[in-house]
Scaffold this active site. Structure first.
Site, PDB file in Angstrom:
ATOM      1  N   ASP A 191      -9.323  -0.107   5.850  1.00 21.37           N
ATOM      2  CA  ASP A 191      -8.515  -0.426   6.939  1.00 21.37           C
ATOM      3  C   ASP A 191      -6.924  -0.710   6.390  1.00 21.37           C
ATOM      4  O   ASP A 191      -6.308  -0.197   7.301  1.00 21.37           O
ATOM      5  CB  ASP A 191      -8.918  -1.790   7.397  1.00 21.37           C
ATOM      6  CG  ASP A 191     -10.410  -1.782   7.762  1.00 21.37           C
ATOM      7  OD1 ASP A 191     -11.125  -1.613   6.741  1.00 21.37           O
ATOM      8  OD2 ASP A 191     -10.982  -2.441   8.662  1.00 21.37           O
ATOM      9  N   PHE A 192      -6.754  -1.095   5.224  1.00 24.44           N
ATOM     10  CA  PHE A 192      -5.251  -1.344   4.841  1.00 24.44           C
ATOM     11  C   PHE A 192      -4.652  -0.236   4.374  1.00 24.44           C
ATOM     12  O   PHE A 192      -3.639   0.001   4.257  1.00 24.44           O
ATOM     13  CB  PHE A 192      -5.362  -2.331   3.725  1.00 24.44           C
ATOM     14  CG  PHE A 192      -5.789  -3.754   3.894  1.00 24.44           C
ATOM     15  CD1 PHE A 192      -5.784  -4.265   5.309  1.00 24.44           C
ATOM     16  CD2 PHE A 192      -6.275  -4.540   2.803  1.00 24.44           C
ATOM     17  CE1 PHE A 192      -6.485  -5.336   5.658  1.00 24.44           C
ATOM     18  CE2 PHE A 192      -7.065  -5.664   3.224  1.00 24.44           C
ATOM     19  CZ  PHE A 192      -7.047  -6.098   4.715  1.00 24.44           C
ATOM     20  N   HIS A 203     -11.579  -5.112   8.619  1.00 31.10           N
ATOM     21  CA  HIS A 203     -12.324  -4.950   7.196  1.00 31.10           C
ATOM     22  C   HIS A 203     -13.472  -4.259   7.290  1.00 31.10           C
ATOM     23  O   HIS A 203     -14.377  -4.622   6.629  1.00 31.10           O
ATOM     24  CB  HIS A 203     -12.524  -6.492   6.522  1.00 31.10           C
ATOM     25  CG  HIS A 203     -11.573  -7.232   6.278  1.00 31.10           C
ATOM     26  ND1 HIS A 203     -10.758  -7.966   7.319  1.00 31.10           N
ATOM     27  CD2 HIS A 203     -10.778  -7.539   5.249  1.00 31.10           C
ATOM     28  CE1 HIS A 203      -9.731  -8.641   6.676  1.00 31.10           C
ATOM     29  NE2 HIS A 203      -9.845  -8.244   5.336  1.00 31.10           N
ATOM     30  N   GLU A 249       1.046  -1.080  -0.060  1.00 26.95           N
ATOM     31  CA  GLU A 249      -0.124  -0.039  -0.109  1.00 26.95           C
ATOM     32  C   GLU A 249       0.729   1.208   0.112  1.00 26.95           C
ATOM     33  O   GLU A 249       0.691   2.290  -0.683  1.00 26.95           O
ATOM     34  CB  GLU A 249      -0.752   0.064   1.230  1.00 26.95           C
ATOM     35  CG  GLU A 249      -2.236  -0.905   1.070  1.00 26.95           C
ATOM     36  CD  GLU A 249      -1.916  -2.381   1.641  1.00 26.95           C
ATOM     37  OE1 GLU A 249      -0.616  -2.549   2.018  1.00 26.95           O
ATOM     38  OE2 GLU A 249      -2.582  -3.267   1.253  1.00 26.95           O
ATOM     39  N   GLN A 286      -7.655  -2.167  -1.259  1.00 30.30           N
ATOM     40  CA  GLN A 286      -8.631  -3.220  -1.285  1.00 30.30           C
ATOM     41  C   GLN A 286      -9.736  -3.243  -0.081  1.00 30.30           C
ATOM     42  O   GLN A 286     -10.884  -3.373  -0.237  1.00 30.30           O
ATOM     43  CB  GLN A 286      -7.937  -4.652  -0.940  1.00 30.30           C
ATOM     44  CG  GLN A 286      -8.966  -5.636  -1.210  1.00 30.30           C
ATOM     45  CD  GLN A 286      -7.985  -7.079  -1.779  1.00 30.30           C
ATOM     46  OE1 GLN A 286      -7.568  -7.640  -0.872  1.00 30.30           O
ATOM     47  NE2 GLN A 286      -7.887  -7.173  -3.204  1.00 30.30           N
ATOM     48  N   PHE A 287      -9.118  -2.718   1.139  1.00 30.55           N
ATOM     49  CA  PHE A 287     -10.174  -2.256   2.280  1.00 30.55           C
ATOM     50  C   PHE A 287      -9.358  -0.632   2.873  1.00 30.55           C
ATOM     51  O   PHE A 287      -8.352  -0.815   2.970  1.00 30.55           O
ATOM     52  CB  PHE A 287     -10.067  -3.251   3.422  1.00 30.55           C
ATOM     53  CG  PHE A 287     -11.309  -4.586   2.944  1.00 30.55           C
ATOM     54  CD1 PHE A 287     -12.447  -4.685   3.388  1.00 30.55           C
ATOM     55  CD2 PHE A 287     -10.433  -5.419   2.348  1.00 30.55           C
ATOM     56  CE1 PHE A 287     -13.065  -5.811   3.247  1.00 30.55           C
ATOM     57  CE2 PHE A 287     -11.207  -6.680   1.887  1.00 30.55           C
ATOM     58  CZ  PHE A 287     -12.552  -6.727   2.403  1.00 30.55           C
TER      59      PHE A 287
END
Lengths: 321, 355
Positions: A83-84, A125, A58, A80-81
C-alpha cells in the site's frame, strides 16, 4: 520440518546476499528488527553493511535503488506494505520503468511488496498493486503463489536486468507451508497448471490460486473437473498456457483479489476474447474484490475478497451455459 | 518581490570539515577556473540562442528550455566537478553546467533535433538527456526525483569502496523545493551522509508561480539546517561569488564534510520555455539587483582582474558560434527515428526465458 512462504523469502535473500556481492537490502525496519514481517530476520547481523534501515521515505528509497542499479548493484527494496508504494509510485513508474527505453541502461532493482489482505488489516495494509504496476511499460510483475515460487522467483527476479515488482502475499506468509523448497522451478513468464481439469478454467494468481483450488475441490463431488491456472507472473503474462487450457475446457473464469475496475483479470478476459474467442463455449467471467476500500472488520473483509464460496458460485454460473 | 542582497554565506556548514586542499583542484588556479567557467557560460548562451531560433523557426518538435540568467551558477558547479570521477545530474536550466562537465554540443543538438545518433535516439528529447554510465543521469520531469537517484549512485560507490574523493551534484529550482521528493531526498542524504551537493537556483518563478506562493520560510537556505546539510547562499548573478562558493561546497563534500546545499539567488531571464513570454514577471524584478544578466556582470569583472581580454572574448564568440552552427548542421542531416524499425520493447529481458 516444514518451510513457510516467508521462510522461503528469507532464505532467498540470504542466498542472494551470500552469493552475489551486488545485492544489498534497503527498507524500513529491516535491519536489527528484521522487518515488519521478519522477512530479513538475522540478515543484518550475518551480512554487515549489506542490510540497511531506511528513513520512512518510499520515494527516496526507490530513487536510491535506481541510482545504485545504474552503478551496477542489485538492490532489493522492501516496502513495508505494498500500500505504501503509492508514495514511491513516481520513482517506480517514471524513473525505474522508463530508464531502459530512454537511455539503454537497464535498472535491475527488485521491489518487495507485502501485498493482499489479512483479517483486520483494513484499507491501508491490504492492497494489491500488481495491476497498477503491470499497466506501465518497463516493469516485470511477479505474483508467487507457492513456497517454491516465493523462493525461486525472488532469486530469478533479482537476476533479471529489469525492474521487478515482487508481490508477496501476506496471507500466505505463515499459513502456506511446504515440506521443503523443492525443485519445482519454472522460468519467469511461464504459468503453471495448479490443478488439472476439463470443464472450466480458473485463471488466478497469488493467494487466489489456493482459494480457486478449494473451490474446485468443492465442485468435484458434483462431477465438475475444474482446471486452475496459476499465472505466477502477471507481467509477462503467459497467454499460451491460458489459451491451451481454455481450448481444453471451453470456459474461463479469471479471479483476482485486487479491485474490479481493470487490472489483471480484465486483461486475461480481454486477451482470451481477442485471441481465443472461437475456443469459448460460454461468456468469460471475472471475479475480483468488491469496488470499495478494503474493510477492517473480518466479517466484512471475508466478503470483500473472492472466497471459495463466491468462486464456486461464479463457476456454477459459468457451467450453466 | 524585491529581494535584498545576501551575504555570500548565510551560516557556516554545520558539519565538520577537514582542512585539506582538494587533490583534484589544487592545480586549478582561480584564473583557470574562472576562464573555464566563463567559456562554458558563453558557449551555453550561444548554443541556447541558436536553439531558441530553431524553435521559433519550427525546426524543433517539443519544448525548448533555456538557462539564460543561470549560467554563472550552473557553470561554476560544472567546472568544480570532475568528469569521469563525479556524478552530475543536471536539470532544466543547466546547459552551462552540462558544457562545463564535458557534454558535447552534439549530445545537445542531436537530442533537440531527434537524431537517432544522439544519446536518447529520439526516445526522449530536449533537456531529458544524459549518459548515466558516464556519471550524467538523464532527468525525468518530476521535480526533486534526481536527488535520491544521485544519492543512490554515491551509496553504491560507497558499497563498492569507490566513494573516496567522489562528489555527486544535482540542481533544482525554487519550485522543486515544495515537492515531497525533495524533502525525502534531502533527509536521506543527511542520514546517509553522502557527498552530495544540491544546488537550488531560486530564480523567483516556478513556471509562473512567484516565491510567495511557493514557500513561506524566509530563505530556502533554512532547509539545509533542517536536514543537517552544510548551507551556502550566493548571489547567482555574480560569477566570482558562484565560483568561490561552489568550489568550497564541492571541496567540503569531496573531503568528507557531508552533503552541502547551495541556494543561488537570481532571476530567470527567459520564460519557462520558449513558448512562454514570462509576462507575469514584474518590471521591478527585471530591474533589480538579481535581474542582472550574469554574463554582462562577469565580463567587466574578468577583464578588470586581468583574467581575460575583450579580444579573447570576441575570438571565443566567433569560435563558439561556428562550433554551434556545425553541431546543428550535423544533427539536422542525421536520421530521425523510424517507427517501423523501432524496437518497441521497454525491458531488456527477452521472454520466454528457457530453463
Amino acid at each position: 520440518m516444514s518451510v513457510t512462504y516467508i521462510d522461503a523469502i528469507l532464505a532467498a535473500q540470504e542466498k542472494l546476499l551470500r552469493e552475489d556481492d551486488r545485492v544489498f537490502l534497503y527498507g524500513q525496519d529491516i535491519g536489527v528488527f528484521g522487518g515488519a514481517f521478519k522477512a530479513t530476520k538475522g540478515l543484518a547481523a550475518a551480512f554487515p553493511n549489506r542490510v540497511f534501515d531506511s528513513p520512512i521515505s518510499e520515494d527516496a528509497m526507490i530513487g536510491l535503488a535506481v541510482g545504485a542499479a545504474i552503478e551496477g548493484l542489485r538492490p532489493i527494496v522492501e516496502m513495508q506494505f505494498a500500500d505504501f508504494s503509492s508514495i514511491a509510485f513516481n520513482q517506480i513508474v517514471n524513473q525505474a520503468a522508463t530508464h531502459y527505453y530512454r537511455t539503454g541502461v537497464p535498472i535491475p532493482i527488485t521491489v518487495r511488496m507485502p501485498s493482499g489482505g489479512t483479517p483486520g488489516s483494513g484499507p491501508f495494509h491490504s492492497q494489491n498493486m500488481e495491476g497498477i504496476y503491470a499497466q506501465y511499460p518497463g516493469l516485470i510483475v511477479l505474483t508467487p503463489a507457492t513456497v517454491a515460487d516465493a523462493f525461486h522467483m525472488l532469486i530469478d527476479g533479482v537476476a533479471l536486468d529489469d525492474p521487478v515488482i515482487y508481490c508477496e502475499h501476506k496471507f500466505l506468509y505463515r499459513w502456506l507451508k511446504a515440506k521443503s523448497i523443492n525443485n519445482d522451478h519454472l522460468p519467469i513468464g511461464q504459468a503453471r497448471i495448479a490443478r488439472p481439469g476439463k470443464h472450466a478454467t480458473v485463471v488466478a494468481y497469488s493467494a487466489m490460486v489456493h482459494e480457486a483450488v478449494r473451490a474446485a475441490d468443492r465442485l468435484q463431488p458434483d462431477g465438475w473437473e475444474i482446471e486452475v491456472v496459476d499465472l505466477r507472473s502477471v507481467k509477462p503474462l503467459d497467454l499460451d498456457t491460458i489459451l491451451a487450457s481454455v481450448a481444453r475446457t471451453g470456459r474461463l473464469l479469471a479471479v483476482g483479489e485486487s479491485f474490479p475496475w481493470g487490472g489483471v483479470t480484465a486483461e486475461v478476459i480481454s486477451l482470451v476474447s481477442e485471441h481465443g474467442f472461437h475456443l469459448l463455449d460460454a461468456p468469460p467471467q471475472r471475479l475480483n474484490s468488491r469496488d470499495t476500500p478494503i474493510p477492517y472488520h473480518p466479517k466484512l473483509w471475508a466478503s470483500h475478497r473472492p472466497t471459495p464460496e463466491s468462486i464456486c458460485d461464479a463457476l456454477r454460473h459459468l457451467l450453466r451455459f | 518581490m524585491r529581494l535584498q542582497p545576501r551575504p555570500a554565506s548565510l551560516y557556516a556548514p554545520s558539519v565538520p570539515t577537514l582542512d585539506l586542499p582538494a587533490a583534484s583542484e589544487k592545480s586549478v588556479t582561480d584564473r583557470d577556473f574562472l576562464r573555464s567557467a566563463f567559456q562554458s557560460m558563453l558557449l551555453a548562451r550561444i548554443l541556447e540562442n541558436k536553439l531558441s531560433s530553431l524553435y521559433k523557426a519550427g525546426k524543433i518538435v517539443g519544448g525548448v528550455y533555456l538557462g539564460r540568467g543561470q549560467e554563472s551558477v550552473s557553470a561554476a558547479l560544472g567546472t568544480a566537478l570532475i568528469r569521469g570521477t563525479d556524478v552530475f545530474s543536471p536539470l532544466i536550466r543547466d546547459q552551462a553546467g552540462r558544457t562545463a562537465f564535458g557534454e558535447s554540443l552534439l549530445d545537445c543538438t542531436r537530442t533537440y533535433l531527434g537524431s537517432v545518433l544522439g544519446p536518447m535516439r529520439g526516445r526522449d528529447g530536449n533537456v531529458h538527456r544524459g549518459r548515466p554510465l558516464e556519471g550524467v543521469p538523464a532527468m525525468i520531469s518530476h521535480l526533486g526525483a534526481q536527488i535520491a537517484l544521485v544519492a543512490g549512485m554515491l551509496f553504491a560507490k560507497r558499497l563498492k569502496g569507490q566513494l573516496q574523493g567522489v562528489v555527486g551534484a544535482t540542481c533544482v529550482g525554487d519550485g522543486a523545493t515544495s515537492t515531497g521528493a525533495f524533502h525525502e531526498a534531502l533527509n536521506l542524504i543527511g542520514v546517509e551522509k553522502l557527498p552530495l551537493v544540491i544546488v537550488v537556483a531560486n530564480n523567483q518563478f516556478a513556471y509562473s508561480t512567484p516565491n510567495n506562493r511557493q514557500f513561506a520560510c524566509g530563505d530556502l537556505i533554512e532547509r539545509a539546517r533542517g536536514y543537517g546539510l552544510g548551507g551556502w547562499s550566493v548571489d547567482g548573478t555574480d560569477l566570482f561569488a558562484c565560483a568561490s562558493v561552489m568550489r568550497e561546497a564541492v571541496r567540503r563534500a569531496r573531503e568528507g564534510g557531508g552533503p552541502q546545499m547551495v541556494v543561488a539567488h537570481l532571476l530567470r531571464l527567459v520564460g519557462h520555455g520558449e513558448h512562454d513570454d514570462a509576462f507575469y514577471v514584474p518590471d521591478a524584478c527585471r530591474n533589480d539587483h538579481y535581474g542582472r544578466d550574469c554574463i554582462d556582470v562577469a565580463i567587466p569583472q574578468l577583464v578588470a582582474n586581468g583574467h581575460v581580454t575583450t579580444d579573447e572574448i570576441h575570438a571565443w564568440q566567433h569560435q563558439f558560434a561556428a562550433d554551434v552552427q556545425r553541431a546543428v548542421a550535423q544533427a539536422q542531416q542525421e536520421a530521425t527515428p523510424d517507427p517501423y524499425r523501432e524496437d518497441w520493447t521497454a525491458i531488456s529481458t527477452r521472454f520466454p526465458i528457457s530453463q
